[in-house]
Motif scaffolding. Sequence first.
Motif, PDB file in Angstrom:
ATOM      1  N   GLY A  65       0.832  -1.205   0.000  1.00  0.00           N
ATOM      2  CA  GLY A  65       0.000   0.000   0.000  1.00  0.00           C
ATOM      3  C   GLY A  65       0.865   1.253   0.000  1.00  0.00           C
ATOM      4  N   LEU A  66       1.936   1.229   0.786  1.00  0.00           N
ATOM      5  CA  LEU A  66       2.832   2.378   0.849  1.00  0.00           C
ATOM      6  C   LEU A  66       3.566   2.570  -0.475  1.00  0.00           C
ATOM      7  N   ALA A  67       3.987   1.448  -1.068  1.00  0.00           N
ATOM      8  CA  ALA A  67       4.693   1.528  -2.358  1.00  0.00           C
ATOM      9  C   ALA A  67       3.778   2.147  -3.407  1.00  0.00           C
ATOM     10  N   ALA A  68       2.475   1.799  -3.345  1.00  0.00           N
ATOM     11  CA  ALA A  68       1.515   2.354  -4.300  1.00  0.00           C
ATOM     12  C   ALA A  68       1.391   3.867  -4.120  1.00  0.00           C
ATOM     13  N   GLN A  69       1.682   4.317  -2.901  1.00  0.00           N
ATOM     14  CA  GLN A  69       1.647   5.765  -2.659  1.00  0.00           C
ATOM     15  C   GLN A  69       2.977   6.424  -3.014  1.00  0.00           C
ATOM     16  N   GLY A  70       3.914   5.630  -3.533  1.00  0.00           N
ATOM     17  CA  GLY A  70       5.209   6.172  -3.927  1.00  0.00           C
ATOM     18  C   GLY A  70       6.244   6.162  -2.817  1.00  0.00           C
ATOM     19  N   ARG A  71       5.950   5.510  -1.694  1.00  0.00           N
ATOM     20  CA  ARG A  71       6.919   5.477  -0.581  1.00  0.00           C
ATOM     21  C   ARG A  71       7.940   4.358  -0.814  1.00  0.00           C
ATOM     22  N   GLN A  72       9.161   4.566  -0.352  1.00  0.00           N
ATOM     23  CA  GLN A  72      10.211   3.543  -0.423  1.00  0.00           C
ATOM     24  C   GLN A  72      10.108   2.676   0.838  1.00  0.00           C
ATOM     25  N   ALA A  73       9.180   1.734   0.812  1.00  0.00           N
ATOM     26  CA  ALA A  73       8.934   0.916   1.996  1.00  0.00           C
ATOM     27  C   ALA A  73       9.447  -0.502   1.779  1.00  0.00           C
ATOM     28  N   ALA A  74      10.159  -1.030   2.760  1.00  0.00           N
ATOM     29  CA  ALA A  74      10.645  -2.414   2.712  1.00  0.00           C
ATOM     30  C   ALA A  74      10.133  -3.150   3.945  1.00  0.00           C
ATOM     31  N   THR A  75      10.239  -4.484   3.922  1.00  0.00           N
ATOM     32  CA  THR A  75       9.820  -5.276   5.085  1.00  0.00           C
ATOM     33  C   THR A  75      10.932  -6.242   5.476  1.00  0.00           C
ATOM     34  N   CYS A  76      10.918  -6.611   6.730  1.00  0.00           N
ATOM     35  CA  CYS A  76      11.824  -7.637   7.221  1.00  0.00           C
ATOM     36  C   CYS A  76      11.036  -8.536   8.167  1.00  0.00           C
ATOM     37  N   HIS A  77      10.949  -9.812   7.819  1.00  0.00           N
ATOM     38  CA  HIS A  77      10.177 -10.750   8.638  1.00  0.00           C
ATOM     39  C   HIS A  77      11.115 -11.740   9.327  1.00  0.00           C
ATOM     40  N   PHE A  78      10.930 -11.883  10.640  1.00  0.00           N
ATOM     41  CA  PHE A  78      11.695 -12.866  11.404  1.00  0.00           C
ATOM     42  C   PHE A  78      10.852 -14.136  11.589  1.00  0.00           C
ATOM     43  N   GLY A  79      11.216 -15.180  10.871  1.00  0.00           N
ATOM     44  CA  GLY A  79      10.555 -16.485  11.047  1.00  0.00           C
ATOM     45  C   GLY A  79      11.168 -17.235  12.206  1.00  0.00           C
ATOM     46  N   GLN A  80      12.256 -16.697  12.737  1.00  0.00           N
ATOM     47  CA  GLN A  80      12.861 -17.228  13.967  1.00  0.00           C
ATOM     48  C   GLN A  80      13.367 -16.025  14.746  1.00  0.00           C
ATOM     49  N   VAL A  81      12.965 -15.918  15.994  1.00  0.00           N
ATOM     50  CA  VAL A  81      13.351 -14.742  16.786  1.00  0.00           C
ATOM     51  C   VAL A  81      14.425 -15.055  17.817  1.00  0.00           C
ATOM     52  N   TRP A  82      14.757 -16.347  17.981  1.00  0.00           N
ATOM     53  CA  TRP A  82      15.821 -16.699  18.904  1.00  0.00           C
ATOM     54  C   TRP A  82      16.462 -18.005  18.479  1.00  0.00           C
TER      55      TRP A  82
END
Lengths: 558, 283
Positions: free
Chosen positions: A478-495
């Motif tokens: 949604g942010l990218a569609a608004q022209g924002r430079q948005a990235a994500t980082c997902h942790f599938g393991q937190v420890w």
Amino acid sequence: MQRESLNIMIGGEAGQGLVTIGQILAKALVRSGYWIVVSQSYMSRVRGGHNTFTIRASAQPLDGPREGVDLLVALNQETLDLHQGELAPGSRVLADRGLSCAAAPCLNVPYAELAEERYLNTVAVGVAGGLLGLAPGLLQELLSAQLHKLSDQVKAENQQALGAALAWLKKQPHDFAPLPPAKEQGRRLMLSGNEAIALGALAGGLKFLAFYPMTPSTSIALTVIAQAQKMGVATEQAEDELAAVNMALGAAYAGAPAMVCTSGGGYALMTEGLSLAGMSETPLVIALAMRPGPATGLPTRSEQGDLNFALYGGHGEFPRAALTPGTVEECFAAGARALRLAEDFQTPVFILTDQFLADSYRAVQPFDLGAIQPVRPGGLEPGPDYQRYALTDSGVSPRALPGFGPGLVVADSDEHGQDGHISEDLALRVVMQDKRLRKHKGLQEAVWPPVFSGPEEAELLLVSWGSSRGPVAEAARGLAAQGRQAATCHFGQVWPLDPAQFLERFQRAGQVVVVEGNAGGQFAGLLRRETGFAAHRLITRYDGLNFTPEYILRQLAE
Amino acid sequence: MVTSEDYGQFETAWCPGCGNFGILKALKQALAASDLAPNQVLLVSGIGQAAKTPHYLRCNCFNGLHGRSLPAATGAALANPELKVVVTSGDGCHYGEGGNHFLAALRRNVDLTVLVHDNQIYGLTKGQASPTSLEGMHTKAQPDGVHSYPFNPVAVAVSCHAGLVARGYAGEVEHLAGLIQLGLAHRGLALIDILQPCVSFNKLNTYQWYGQRVYKLGAEHDPGDWEAAIKLSYEFGERIPLGVIYENQRLAFQDHYSVLQKGPLARQAVDHGILAQVMEGFF
């Protein structure tokens, strides 16, 4: 009007069969080539109350749920009253003629004329399925599959009800715009997060499961139990969670890769056994499906509030790992991975999920079982001089099973020597504690790296763990569609965490926002403690509901 | 031919004169007489002086947590039906901290031999009341005397239709060894509640106290008669019966599991072909 995606909400009382309606429609959508994300909201009661089963469907791949309702199947007045405000432009409500629709765009269904009252949910499947443009033959087939245990007469009457509903709908003038036709997708599974954890564990070599029923974890156990005989798994409903975890440890010691599943309060009882797993170096998988606490909290709702409790539960210090799958595919992978890590490092491993993901059905591609090597303890025969806790550089001692050779396997909850026998030699205590804690390094080297998506040089980096992955991904789009430079980082393991895998990119991002379903920002706190990196902003949610992209965007706009 | 000597001799942390010595001797004798080698036997225990027993003989051992020996033993028995699983812990462990597990294990009738070193006191924590302490007994923690009615493990086990229920006495080693041997041979849960003097902390239930009261059951008692067993289980005062109080032939818990008929779970490969068929149900 062509829709990108469609939200179908079925609402009513517990006991009205709304989950059955939802499952048939969801499976029909999957078979027709659509992607789905299901959100289930239910109250802690068997009858009455107000529950919903919401399917977001699209001809394009989906990551998460959305707010708003396009097709509301209202099985009672309360559903209409509560959800009218969520109706999107072009939406429809399917309601019985007796219900009051006020200004809502209602299609009044004469349920009583179409079938006996007990087939109300079959009529609802017919009308909703017809509006969605689903093939009548497919609905008939899925209805038969749902009713396979019932008598021929009941089956026939259900098919009649379905036929009557479809025939009635044909005669109704309406301009409801269904989804565009989906492309043929080949055979895909429809799985919830909990089913995927269970099947992943079976693929990974699970041989023993003990549990005490607790929402929202129970369906993991039920999925394993349904296949236990075929898959050679011993299962038991324990008298309490204390028993469940100790049964699992006894089984694991004797050679059966073991898992328990529970939620916050049950896990609280298990922490004593968790510590025993650490000390006795017994492999153990704990599938912890979170719900809002403290105490009994909101028993059937969602939260990511037990991260700290998973990481710090149990007396004393011992190594552990925590997997935090964010998709149904990751749930499957985590089920197998957790057993592998537990066996390889002889220590407890968590799978953290929550009610939203636990109950969320998705369309997934068939898994490549050939890529999974099931754990198989018992390869080592204990010789006459076998020592269960032999010192090694990695801290991991070769594990033999009792009865599998002439030697003896001695496991102890007291501090002990390499032979497993109780010891109060304080110098030896330090040696053995260091040995156990050395396993952390191996666990860290084996960690699932976080997954980045979007531009390298991001003005905004949204960080997720567990079930917030999907809503965060959609918010970033949604942010990218608004022209924002948005990235994500997902942790599938937190420890454990390995800062080399993410820290530099965090430091380069304009603003790092951690999105997590608790009040205190537990993962943001963990990041800061482990790396010194303080997230610029925290988006939390703890009202019992899952994240949605709209919620995240609203918070960001504030 | 297995002998008691195969089970070794070890230095213990028990007080001189402790009833545990008699129980340990009887256990070794019974294992040897049953022709069980140390590597075929798994001893599971909780925490307490009695729970240290597995460290004092050669055997496989899972020395777990206070009160949790029965669940751990159940898990091990369900993972490997070829292991002879013996549970050894005290009255505090089994009847206090692990009370819920005790009830559940009796109802399940898991094939386990459960030895309860019942000294009617907490020894390792230096002399507080246990669930089987008699009413009125004074301790530092119960200076006005114990107010609770004593737990009757034998009556509870008979009422739950446990497979075999017996009472032994640490002062009668040969008799006790015979009971343990019967327990090892029984397919199902065998509870052997063992009266055991605590020379350090229980000044009431001494060797002399027990010695004056215990008597051995003869052929006049039929352990298959549940009602007679219930009645006998309440005899605990001037006279205390020793021997098999009750026995039935209920199916052992393990025997309900078809998967265990194929031997230890660790010897059974994971079949991804079958899992692929299971997955078909989710398409």
